[in-house]
Design an enzyme around this catalytic site. Structure first.
Site, PDB file in Angstrom:
ATOM      1  CE  LYS A   1       1.989  11.068   7.475  1.00 53.36           C
ATOM      2  NZ  LYS A   1       1.775  10.451   6.206  1.00 53.36           N
TER       3      LYS A   1
ATOM      4  CD  GLU B   1      -6.122  10.779   9.345  1.00 56.47           C
ATOM      5  OE1 GLU B   1      -5.966  12.016   9.344  1.00 56.47           O
ATOM      6  OE2 GLU B   1      -5.788  10.069   8.405  1.00 56.47           O
TER       7      GLU B   1
ATOM      8  CG  ASN C   1      -1.065   1.439   5.705  1.00 56.43           C
ATOM      9  OD1 ASN C   1      -2.203   1.298   5.280  1.00 56.43           O
ATOM     10  ND2 ASN C   1      -0.735   1.185   6.960  1.00 56.43           N
TER      11      ASN C   1
ATOM     12  CD  GLU D   1       1.340  11.922   3.144  1.00 53.68           C
ATOM     13  OE1 GLU D   1       2.150  12.461   3.924  1.00 53.68           O
ATOM     14  OE2 GLU D   1       1.579  10.858   2.567  1.00 53.68           O
TER      15      GLU D   1
ATOM     16  CG  PHE E   1       4.187  -8.710  -0.152  1.00 55.05           C
ATOM     17  CD1 PHE E   1       4.257  -8.809  -1.532  1.00 55.05           C
ATOM     18  CD2 PHE E   1       2.964  -8.931   0.462  1.00 55.05           C
ATOM     19  CE1 PHE E   1       3.130  -9.111  -2.280  1.00 55.05           C
ATOM     20  CE2 PHE E   1       1.829  -9.244  -0.282  1.00 55.05           C
ATOM     21  CZ  PHE E   1       1.922  -9.323  -1.651  1.00 55.05           C
TER      22      PHE E   1
ATOM     23  CD  GLU F   1      -0.156  10.621  -0.612  1.00 56.72           C
ATOM     24  OE1 GLU F   1       0.654  10.020  -1.341  1.00 56.72           O
ATOM     25  OE2 GLU F   1      -0.295  10.363   0.600  1.00 56.72           O
TER      26      GLU F   1
ATOM     27  CG  ASN G   1       3.607  12.881  -0.179  1.00 58.12           C
ATOM     28  OD1 ASN G   1       3.741  12.944   1.045  1.00 58.12           O
ATOM     29  ND2 ASN G   1       3.012  11.874  -0.764  1.00 58.12           N
TER      30      ASN G   1
HETATM   31  P1  ADP Z   1       2.434   7.997   4.180  1.00 54.54           P
HETATM   32  O1  ADP Z   1       3.079   9.268   4.557  1.00 54.54           O
HETATM   33  O2  ADP Z   1       3.080   6.823   4.790  1.00 54.54           O
HETATM   34  O3  ADP Z   1       2.208   7.904   2.717  1.00 54.54           O
HETATM   35  P2  ADP Z   1      -0.444   8.460   4.419  1.00 54.54           P
HETATM   36  O4  ADP Z   1      -1.102   9.316   5.435  1.00 54.54           O
HETATM   37  O5  ADP Z   1      -0.400   8.971   3.031  1.00 54.54           O
HETATM   38  O6  ADP Z   1       0.998   8.076   4.908  1.00 54.54           O
HETATM   39  O7  ADP Z   1      -1.166   7.051   4.441  1.00 54.54           O
HETATM   40  C1  ADP Z   1      -0.674   5.943   3.735  1.00 54.54           C
HETATM   41  C2  ADP Z   1      -1.826   5.025   3.368  1.00 54.54           C
HETATM   42  O8  ADP Z   1      -2.530   4.586   4.546  1.00 54.54           O
HETATM   43  C3  ADP Z   1      -2.882   5.681   2.522  1.00 54.54           C
HETATM   44  O9  ADP Z   1      -2.571   5.618   1.155  1.00 54.54           O
HETATM   45  C4  ADP Z   1      -4.120   4.874   2.859  1.00 54.54           C
HETATM   46  O10 ADP Z   1      -4.137   3.655   2.157  1.00 54.54           O
HETATM   47  C5  ADP Z   1      -3.922   4.535   4.313  1.00 54.54           C
HETATM   48  N1  ADP Z   1      -4.603   5.526   5.169  1.00 54.54           N
HETATM   49  C6  ADP Z   1      -4.055   6.612   5.724  1.00 54.54           C
HETATM   50  N2  ADP Z   1      -4.938   7.297   6.463  1.00 54.54           N
HETATM   51  C7  ADP Z   1      -6.104   6.622   6.367  1.00 54.54           C
HETATM   52  C8  ADP Z   1      -7.413   6.808   6.927  1.00 54.54           C
HETATM   53  N3  ADP Z   1      -7.681   7.802   7.731  1.00 54.54           N
HETATM   54  N4  ADP Z   1      -8.347   5.903   6.606  1.00 54.54           N
HETATM   55  C9  ADP Z   1      -8.074   4.860   5.811  1.00 54.54           C
HETATM   56  N5  ADP Z   1      -6.877   4.622   5.273  1.00 54.54           N
HETATM   57  C10 ADP Z   1      -5.892   5.489   5.535  1.00 54.54           C
HETATM   58  P1  ADP Z   2       4.992   7.931  -2.744  1.00 55.48           P
HETATM   59  O1  ADP Z   2       3.852   8.587  -2.023  1.00 55.48           O
HETATM   60  O2  ADP Z   2       5.703   8.768  -3.741  1.00 55.48           O
HETATM   61  O3  ADP Z   2       4.670   6.575  -3.210  1.00 55.48           O
HETATM   62  P2  ADP Z   2       6.252   6.919  -0.428  1.00 55.48           P
HETATM   63  O4  ADP Z   2       5.544   7.575   0.700  1.00 55.48           O
HETATM   64  O5  ADP Z   2       6.011   5.475  -0.688  1.00 55.48           O
HETATM   65  O6  ADP Z   2       6.068   7.799  -1.690  1.00 55.48           O
HETATM   66  O7  ADP Z   2       7.806   7.174  -0.266  1.00 55.48           O
HETATM   67  C1  ADP Z   2       8.639   7.447  -1.375  1.00 55.48           C
HETATM   68  C2  ADP Z   2      10.042   7.117  -1.039  1.00 55.48           C
HETATM   69  O8  ADP Z   2      10.516   7.973  -0.037  1.00 55.48           O
HETATM   70  C3  ADP Z   2      10.234   5.729  -0.559  1.00 55.48           C
HETATM   71  O9  ADP Z   2      11.476   5.282  -1.013  1.00 55.48           O
HETATM   72  C4  ADP Z   2      10.204   5.891   0.944  1.00 55.48           C
HETATM   73  O10 ADP Z   2      10.961   4.863   1.542  1.00 55.48           O
HETATM   74  C5  ADP Z   2      10.830   7.247   1.113  1.00 55.48           C
HETATM   75  N1  ADP Z   2      10.268   8.025   2.215  1.00 55.48           N
HETATM   76  C6  ADP Z   2       9.044   8.552   2.297  1.00 55.48           C
HETATM   77  N2  ADP Z   2       8.893   9.276   3.400  1.00 55.48           N
HETATM   78  C7  ADP Z   2      10.072   9.226   4.054  1.00 55.48           C
HETATM   79  C8  ADP Z   2      10.551   9.796   5.254  1.00 55.48           C
HETATM   80  N3  ADP Z   2       9.805  10.568   6.026  1.00 55.48           N
HETATM   81  N4  ADP Z   2      11.816   9.529   5.615  1.00 55.48           N
HETATM   82  C9  ADP Z   2      12.592   8.749   4.834  1.00 55.48           C
HETATM   83  N5  ADP Z   2      12.192   8.211   3.680  1.00 55.48           N
HETATM   84  C10 ADP Z   2      10.952   8.425   3.287  1.00 55.48           C
HETATM   85 MG    MG Z   3       1.074   9.136   1.609  1.00 57.46          MG
END
Ligand code: ADP
Ligand code: ADP
Ligand code: MG
Length: 664
Positions: A116, A200, A235, A288, A348, A275, A290
């Site tokens: 990130k 952030e 999240n 970020e 959950f 995203e 993906n």
């Molecule tokens: P991940 O790699 O786990 O998907 P993200 O950076 O995409 O991590 O963040 C996952 C979720 O957390 C986002 O979809 C959002 O709901 C929340 N989030 C992340 N960063 C922020 C932020 N700066 N402010 C508010 N919500 C955030």
């Molecule tokens: P999406 O943004 O596609 O919804 P997620 O962030 O929820 O994706 O992650 C998608 C899948 O990849 C999930 O099964 C999650 O557990 C796995 N995953 C995501 N990031 C990682 C990581 N850094 N290491 C291992 N597994 C990950």
């Molecule tokens: Mg994300």
């Protein structure tokens, strides 16, 4: 084009990729761990190679074993799916080194976007608006507090390597930052082997909206519009849709252009997702990127008519994209619900076990709409602790959003899952909420709408009629069977009393066979149940109530029946007027209140008990760590409270449903 592809993944996504390969006439090789030896993905593939024990670190994350399998089977390319090795630049390079094509972006693009911090730097360089904060690593808690004070609270402490909602914590003041920094660092180290953190601004009540991008090796990059994924718990996304109810054409174009600019800057040459967090005022900030196929890609496929896996395979084989930006458009509306093996009534928490029964709604056209179900399991399969507890992704499409929501609500009714807890009642609740129907989404939706956790929804008057009629029908059929009568011969006659939840209703039953009329005597109103498909032993009860189709989930309770329709569950009892009199005088039996207990979701060994009697704890706080099948599971409190009693200590063996702690 490739003639054989190895799929370096498991479950639903492995099955999904296999389907496209089959359609394209490409042979497939599955790889599997011990736990997946009999999986659907293995069954569907043309060949399968065993790669190691169940833990991912010993199987699906072993790049060298997977490459060996590719060489041994003559696969020319590897599709990594999502998770596991999908975002590993090292693996992508190893593939290239071994002469196997990695079906994903080039390793430099993965590296530029893979963590990130690096991706935020690339975004800033490409002129993309990022969430305000520190574009770099934080040294320690004191450093973090200093930055937080510059940015202004609340802030988010994030792991640079984070994913899947892990390694993220909100802090609303200096002491919370000091607490969060070591916690997120430890979590990141454990989950990703990388403890770099950054900080952030935390955007309050935002929406999560992301842009699907697609590039080829000839310098073309375009976007396939947005998906909104604001319905999240911890999240992590649970319900996604395309397009977004918030986004207008001008914002869509602006977000699309920024996403494409960023993808271009890193020479992106596959499917990927940019995203954004988006304010309710439509201001958007890069979050970020993906660099892989996304879990929720089906909603984009449903509204664009494109197969993203096919596109990934084609561009990996060197083909140029077969269309340009002007040729792609959004048609209709699609929604995806992630069906998880988890207990929505208990915060959950994952609910593992055998799928004693698993029946999904029929795929295909349904009243002018479409139903799609992506799954990796069959009835009888086991949901294990080793991997993500997702059972299926149920998607619907309709010309309008309301139709897609309605079709989803109906499709969820038709899910028959037994043996593990599942979140269908929760998903149904969301589909039935006025706020969701109005498209007023936010990442805090679940916290806003279910502040005390999910407890189901109270039945509507129509649902009370439905439950009354279903209970009466079940009673009549069972009574007829008990008397040895044939179903069609039985006529329901006379007066009965139906107790549904807190309501007691005097009714007269008429009709026979698949039809039943219930006259509600106090209101002098008739409820008609028709076209019933149910027999003893079936959990799904289908019929039409006053002309409207429904499916209820039924079972037997200690007394009478247990009936669930969507998010409403009730107990229903049929009595003769005389026994109803007696029943009335019985003291009501209150169900045990488990809401203040922390209950053990799986059998295992207590590794640590992290709270003590008298401690004041908050929802989400770690109560204890339980090891089950070589995996450590963090058990968290579902609500705030003070610990009244501790039920287990480190070193104890515990069973499912043991009370680990009691809160006051
Ligand atoms: P991940 O790699 O786990 O998907 P993200 O950076 O995409 O991590 O963040 C996952 C979720 O957390 C986002 O979809 C959002 O709901 C929340 N989030 C992340 N960063 C922020 C932020 N700066 N402010 C508010 N919500 C955030
Ligand atoms: P999406 O943004 O596609 O919804 P997620 O962030 O929820 O994706 O992650 C998608 C899948 O990849 C999930 O099964 C999650 O557990 C796995 N995953 C995501 N990031 C990682 C990581 N850094 N290491 C291992 N597994 C990950
Ligand atoms: Mg994300």
């Amino acid at each position: 084009m490739f003639s054989k592809i190895l799929i370096a993944n498991r479950g639903e996504i492995a099955v999904r990729i296999t389907k496209t390969c089959r359609r394209m006439g490409i042979l497939t090789v599955a790889v599997y761990s011990d736990a997946d030896a009999d999986s659907l993905a293995v069954e569907m593939a043309d060949e399968a190679v065993f790669i190691g024990p169940s833990p991912a670190s010993q199987s699906y994350l072993r790049g060298e074993a997977i490459l060996e399998a590719a060489k041994a089977t003559g696969a020319q390319a590897i599709h990594p799916g999502f998770g596991f090795l999908s975002e590993s630049a090292e693996f992508a390079r190893a593939c290239a080194g071994a002469g196997v094509v990695f079906i994903g972006p080039n390793p430099e693009a993965i590296e530029a976007m893979g963590d990130k911090i690096a991706s935020k730097r690339s975004a800033v360089a490409a002129g993309v608006r990022v969430v305000p904060g520190q574009v770099g690593e934080i040294a320690d808690a004191a450093h973090a507090v200093k930055i937080a004070e510059q940015i202004g609270y609340p802030v988010m402490i994030k792991a640079s390597a984070g994913g899947g909602g892990k390694g993220i914590r909100v802090a609303r003041g200096g002491s919370e930052v000091e607490e969060a920094v070591p916690a997120v660092r430890a979590e990141a180290k454990g989950a990703f082997g990388d403890d770099r953190l950054f900080i952030e601004k935390f955007i309050e009540h935002p929406r999560h909206i992301e842009i699907q991008v697609l590039g080829d090796q000839h310098g073309h990059v375009l976007h396939l519009f947005e998906r909104e994924c604001s319905i999240q718990r911890r999240n992590q996304k649970v319900i996604e849709e395309a397009p977004s109810p918030l986004i207008d054409p001008v914002t869509r174009k602006a977000m699309g252009e920024q996403a494409v600019a960023l993808a271009r800057a890193v020479k992106y040459d596959s499917a990927g997702t940019v995203e954004f967090v988006v304010g309710q005022d439509k201001s958007f900030y890069f979050l970020e990127m993906n660099t892989r196929l996304q879990v929720e890609h089906p909603v984009t496929e449903l509204v664009t008519g494109l197969d993203l896996v096919e596109q990934m395979i084609r561009v990996a084989a060197g083909e140029p994209l077969g269309f340009n930006q002007g040729e792609v458009r959004i048609e209709g509306w699609a929604i995806e619900s992630r069906i998880y093996a988890e207990d929505p009534y208990r915060g959950f928490l994952p609910s593992i076990g055998r799928l004693v029964r698993y029946q999904a709604p029929a795929e295909g056209a349904r009243d002018g709409a479409l139903v799609r179900n992506d799954t990796g399991v069959r009835e009888g399969d086991e949901i294990t602790m080793f991997y993500d507890p997702m059972i299926a992704k149920l998607s619907t499409w309709a010309p309008e959003r309301a139709g897609a929501v309605r079709t989803m609500a109906r499709a969820l009714e038709d899910l028959d899952i037994q043996g593990v807890g599942h979140n269908a009642p929760f998903l149904s609740a969301v589909m039935d909420q006025a706020r969701f129907k109005a498209g007023e989404l936010s990442t805090s939706y679940i916290a806003d709408e279910f502040p005390n956790g999910f407890e189901g929804l109270a039945p509507t008057p129509w649902q009370i009629d439905l439950m009354t009629a279903v209970a009466a029908f079940m009673h009549r059929l069972l009574a007829a069977r008990a008397m040895g009568g044939r179903r069609s011969d039985v006529e329901a006659r006379g007066e009965w009393v139906v107790v549904v939840g807190d309501e007691t209703r005097r009714v007269r039953l008429t009709g026979s066979g698949e039809r039943l009329e219930v006259t509600l005597l106090a209101e002098d109103r008739v409820v008609a149940l028709e076209g019933v498909q149910w027999r003893p032993g079936l959990a799904l009860f289908r019929g039409r109530l006053d002309g409207e189709e429904f499916t209820a989930t039924v079972g037997f309770a200690v007394e009478g029946f247990r009936i669930r329709h969507r998010a409403a569950t009730t107990r229903a009892l049929i009595l003769t007027p005389a026994s109803a009199e007696l029943h009335h005088r019985l003291p009501p039996k209150a169900p045990p209140d488990t809401s203040r207990q922390v209950i053990c979701p799986m059998p295992g060994l207590v590794i640590s008990m992290d709270v003590g009697e008298g401690d004041e704890i908050r929802a989400g706080q770690v109560v204890c760590v339980i090891e089950a099948m070589k995996m450590q599971n963090i058990i968290r409190a579902e609500r705030d409270g003070v610990v009244k009693k501790i039920g287990a200590a480190a070193g104890d063996s515990v069973s499912a449903d043991d009370v680990l702690a009691e809160l006051a």
